[in-house]
Design a protein around this motif. Sequence first.
Motif, PDB file in Angstrom:
ATOM      1  N   LYS A   1     -11.256  12.035  -8.483  1.00 30.95           N
ATOM      2  CA  LYS A   1     -11.631  13.503  -7.670  1.00 30.95           C
ATOM      3  C   LYS A   1     -11.229  14.749  -8.773  1.00 30.95           C
ATOM      4  O   LYS A   1     -12.361  15.686  -8.920  1.00 30.95           O
ATOM      5  N   SER A   2     -10.420  14.281  -9.416  1.00 31.48           N
ATOM      6  CA  SER A   2      -9.906  15.548 -10.274  1.00 31.48           C
ATOM      7  C   SER A   2     -10.984  15.696 -11.503  1.00 31.48           C
ATOM      8  O   SER A   2     -11.051  16.829 -12.213  1.00 31.48           O
ATOM      9  N   GLN A   3     -11.357  14.448 -11.816  1.00 29.80           N
ATOM     10  CA  GLN A   3     -12.672  14.565 -13.190  1.00 29.80           C
ATOM     11  C   GLN A   3     -13.858  15.130 -12.709  1.00 29.80           C
ATOM     12  O   GLN A   3     -14.515  15.536 -13.378  1.00 29.80           O
ATOM     13  N   THR A   4     -14.401  14.729 -11.342  1.00 28.80           N
ATOM     14  CA  THR A   4     -15.719  14.740 -11.071  1.00 28.80           C
ATOM     15  C   THR A   4     -15.845  15.730 -10.056  1.00 28.80           C
ATOM     16  O   THR A   4     -16.726  16.029  -9.483  1.00 28.80           O
ATOM     17  N   GLY A   5     -14.800  16.030  -9.017  1.00 33.55           N
ATOM     18  CA  GLY A   5     -14.932  16.597  -7.737  1.00 33.55           C
ATOM     19  C   GLY A   5     -15.211  15.797  -6.593  1.00 33.55           C
ATOM     20  O   GLY A   5     -15.385  16.392  -5.495  1.00 33.55           O
ATOM     21  N   ILE A   6     -15.517  14.580  -6.761  1.00 27.38           N
ATOM     22  CA  ILE A   6     -15.861  13.586  -5.825  1.00 27.38           C
ATOM     23  C   ILE A   6     -14.952  13.385  -4.950  1.00 27.38           C
ATOM     24  O   ILE A   6     -13.970  12.678  -5.323  1.00 27.38           O
TER      25      ILE A   6
END
Length: 118
Positions: free
Chosen positions: A20-25
């Motif tokens: 989530k922190s890398q892609t926002g998903i």
Amino acid sequence: MLPNRMQLSKVVEEQLKRLKSQTGITPNISARIAFFKSIESGYRFDPSISYKLDGTLTLDKVTWLGKTQQITELLLRLNYQELDEKHLQVAWAAHVEHGISSLRNQKTLADFCQSILL
């Protein structure tokens, strides 16, 4: 079918948060994708192997599964007819863990989308 409150292992939970922190998903969306990638790959959960659900992120199944709830439960029931509700949750978590292995190292949303297509 699946219990109303579900959780994953601590390791998978951390992988989902890092993703989530890398892609926002969000973790629930990534978990859905990982589950279906695992099912698609032919992976089979072995109920004789001990699997810990020790993560702290406990969400209701509607949040975890969203609009995929019915098909997720149907696939679990078709593949694991002999398992009860509790063990189906473990099977779901094992599939998420298996599926996230191919997604967890993606650094961008574009990389994540590309890995889904493979």
